[in-house]
Design an enzyme around this catalytic site. Structure first.
Site: not given
Length: 479
Positions: A229, A210, A46, A234, A87, A328
């Site tokens: 996620d 993480e 954009r 993965h 766009d 996390k």
């Protein structure tokens, strides 16, 4: 139709992924003369930029994220770049984009790194501008949906313009050297494959830890959570590579055929076989960090940690648990696979007071790439009071084993394969849908049970229930 592209079109060319991974990877391929001199790279997003402004933007990204010793030929690489603002929600700008791309001599590769909501309008725009011909291939960056239904909608939209043999779905873990080396370890060494089954392996662990929190991904992560996620893509890909049968050949069809068989053999997870958690304030590396709710600015039931006990119900793996955990704000940034072999059936040393532990293979993927095999050995000594045995690690540190080889970004391998048309390290539609089907069943089970995440302190290895998940089977997480 196989071809090596001479045009690469990057959607999302001003985004974080482009700055950290895509532009440095392409610059590295250029520095090593792995892409032809006539390959042109066109960025679009954009943001309003001229070609010169985009080249300056790219230069800053390379100086920030690329090691200095790998920036040779930067001026020539920047000369490959051009830019066209767009766009993607309207058709108006796509003809101008097509004009900017020009007429490829060999073919066009498109890398789509945008929000999933833009996939369908972008595909329609490409069709409108004629950028969907037989000499065009499409690469999709995750996330590919939030469940099976939305994934199918995305795949249907892409399939309306591109056949499966021209669709490249990225899972960047598959571009990591040690992940690829897992195939070599299994199928190029006679010592492993005969033992790679339920008769000789007690269990497998896959950990993706993480230390970071939300890191600017607030909106995406709170909608996704740890299972969507990390596990859906993965971790299930790592599990499939560990568990797959030997493919007939090292090519895209054979390897992906075997992976999807594993994914379809995953047993539906039962109650008590998952643990979810959400981090609270704690410390990472000696520094205080806030809890998830504090970072988010509101209460949430999104899991930032998940542990799963999975089973692959086939002849090779019947009865072997696969323990997976990811989260996390854990103590370490680590991705590793642990293959725990079974104990020898009879110890001839027991009468001499020797204690034995089973052999273990640890495949480190990040931050360090290495392979470690622990083996029993006799402790030196005369042994008048008995024999002592000790587990001795045999380490293969990949950077040490291959001196002089650059440590490559995973995207280097994948972008090169995209340009050259090799789908081996990309994910096929039936794999994605098999992954989502399994994940959706887990999430439906959580909803039916009213399961909410348990709290864990940042800097710990997750809720105590995750430890119990393994220990009730007599297994300890490898740390």
């Amino acid at each position: 139709m196989n071809f090596t592209a001479d045009r690469l079109l990057l959607f999302g060319a001003t985004g974080d992924l482009a700055q950290r991974m895509l532009l440095p990877s392409l610059a590295a391929l250029h520095a090593d003369a792995l892409i032809a001199d006539d390959v042109k790279i066109i960025g679009t997003a954009r943001s309003e930029m001229t070609d010169i402004e985009f080249r300056n933007f790219a230069r800053e990204a390379l100086e920030k994220y690329m090691p200095a010793d790998r920036r040779s030929g930067m001026a020539e690489f920047l000369g490959r770049l051009s830019y066209h603002p767009l766009d993607a929600t309207t058709l108006d700008g796509f003809q101008g984009l097509a004009d900017k791309v020009g007429e490829p001599q060999r073919g066009l590769a498109i890398f789509l790194s945008t929000a999933p909501s833009l996939f369908e309008p972008t595909i329609k725009g490409l069709q409108h501008a004629g950028l969907d011909g037989e000499n065009v291939r499409m690469c999709l960056e995750k996330p590919l949906g939030t469940d099976l239904e939305s994934s199918r909608e995305i795949n249907d939209a892409v399939a309306a313009a591109f056949p499966e043999d021209r669709i490249f779905r990225i899972d960047h873990y598959l571009g990591k050297e040690t992940v690829q080396n897992l195939l070599a370890l299994r199928f190029a060494n006679i010592m492993f494959e005969p033992l790679w089954n339920a008769a000789h392996i007690d269990h497998v662990q896959i950990t993706v830890g993480e230390t970071v929190g939300l890191e600017g991904r607030v909106a995406f992560y709170d909608d996704a959570g740890a299972i969507r996620d990390m596990v859906q893509n993965h971790m299930l890909q790592l599990l499939a590579l560990v568990a797959m049968e030997p493919p007939s050949d090292f090519d895209a069809t054979a390897i992906r055929d075997e992976k999807v068989k594993v994914l379809r053999s995953l047993r539906e997870v039962r109650q008590g076989e998952t643990v979810t958690g959400q981090y609270r304030a704690g410390a990472i590396g000696g520094e205080a960090v806030p809890g998830y709710d504090e970072e988010l600015g509101k209460d949430s039931e999104t899991e930032t940690f998940v542990a799963i006990k999975a089973h692959v119900d086939n002849w090779r793996w019947k009865g072997v648990p696969f323990y997976m955990r990811t989260g996390k704000r854990l103590p370490e940034r680590v991705t590793e696979i642990v293959v725990q072999f079974s104990q020898v059936p009879h110890s001839i040393f027991e009468g001499k007071g020797a204690k034995m532990v089973p052999n273990r293979l640890v495949i480190g993927i990040q931050p360090e790439e290495n392979v470690q095999l622990s083996m029993m050995a006799k402790v030196p000594g005369l042994g008048r009071d008995g024999i002592r045995l000790r587990s001795v690690p045999l380490d293969i540190a990949m950077p040490d084993a291959f001196v002089g080889q650059h440590r490559r970004i995973a995207y280097e391998r994948l972008l090169l394969d995209l340009i050259e048309g090799d789908q081996t390290l990309f994910v096929r539609r039936d794999e994605v849908e098999a992954q989502w089907e399994w994940i959706d069943a887990i999430r439906a089970g959580w909803a039916a049970q009213g399961l909410t995440p348990q709290s864990y302190t940042a800097g710990s290895w997750g809720p105590s229930a995750a430890i119990a998940l393994a220990e009730k089977d007599g297994v300890s997480w490898y740390e």
